[in-house]
Motif scaffolding. Structure first.
Motif, PDB file in Angstrom:
ATOM      1  N   THR A 179       2.584   1.454  -3.648  1.00 26.23           N
ATOM      2  CA  THR A 179       1.692   1.571  -4.807  1.00 26.23           C
ATOM      3  C   THR A 179       0.660   2.680  -4.658  1.00 26.23           C
ATOM      4  O   THR A 179       0.219   3.247  -5.648  1.00 26.23           O
ATOM      5  N   GLU A 180       0.281   2.999  -3.407  1.00 26.31           N
ATOM      6  CA  GLU A 180      -0.734   4.025  -3.179  1.00 26.31           C
ATOM      7  C   GLU A 180      -0.193   5.263  -2.460  1.00 26.31           C
ATOM      8  O   GLU A 180      -0.875   6.280  -2.378  1.00 26.31           O
ATOM      9  N   LYS A 194       4.554   6.969  -6.573  1.00 27.26           N
ATOM     10  CA  LYS A 194       3.677   5.807  -6.416  1.00 27.26           C
ATOM     11  C   LYS A 194       3.994   4.850  -7.570  1.00 27.26           C
ATOM     12  O   LYS A 194       4.012   5.247  -8.720  1.00 27.26           O
ATOM     13  N   HIS A 199       2.450   2.318  -9.248  1.00 28.77           N
ATOM     14  CA  HIS A 199       1.204   1.621  -9.590  1.00 28.77           C
ATOM     15  C   HIS A 199       1.436   0.406 -10.482  1.00 28.77           C
ATOM     16  O   HIS A 199       0.661  -0.535 -10.461  1.00 28.77           O
ATOM     17  N   TYR A 200       2.489   0.448 -11.273  1.00 25.71           N
ATOM     18  CA  TYR A 200       2.711  -0.561 -12.298  1.00 25.71           C
ATOM     19  C   TYR A 200       3.391  -1.833 -11.792  1.00 25.71           C
ATOM     20  O   TYR A 200       3.536  -2.794 -12.523  1.00 25.71           O
ATOM     21  N   LYS A 209       0.830  -1.208   0.000  1.00 23.44           N
ATOM     22  CA  LYS A 209       0.000   0.000   0.000  1.00 23.44           C
ATOM     23  C   LYS A 209       0.867   1.262   0.000  1.00 23.44           C
ATOM     24  O   LYS A 209       0.563   2.232  -0.681  1.00 23.44           O
TER      25      LYS A 209
END
Length: 67
Positions: free
Chosen positions: A27-28, A43, A45-46, A24
């Motif tokens: 990625t967030e 972040k 995300h990928y 978390k």
């Protein structure tokens, strides 16, 4: 700007982060306490689940360092 402590130190690093907490955060951009991570932390995300797990596993092998 200072770098975050990514070692498994329980007081100043990620030693109390579960793998889900770590995921978390990277990625967030949110810590387990709900704090938003600040610039320059991007972040990611990928990243796949496996990549996150591998990064977390590697960081857990580092010796804890007090920040």
């Amino acid at each position: 700007v200072y770098a975050a402590n990514l070692t498994p130190d329980k007081e100043t690093g990620i030693g109390n982060y579960s793998e889900e907490d770590f995921k978390k955060a990277i990625t967030e951009g949110v810590t387990p306490e709900g704090r938003t991570l600040n610039f320059p932390m991007p972040k990611f995300h990928y990243l796949t689940e496996k990549q996150v797990a591998d990064i977390y596993a590697y960081l857990r092998t580092l010796p804890p360092k007090e920040h």
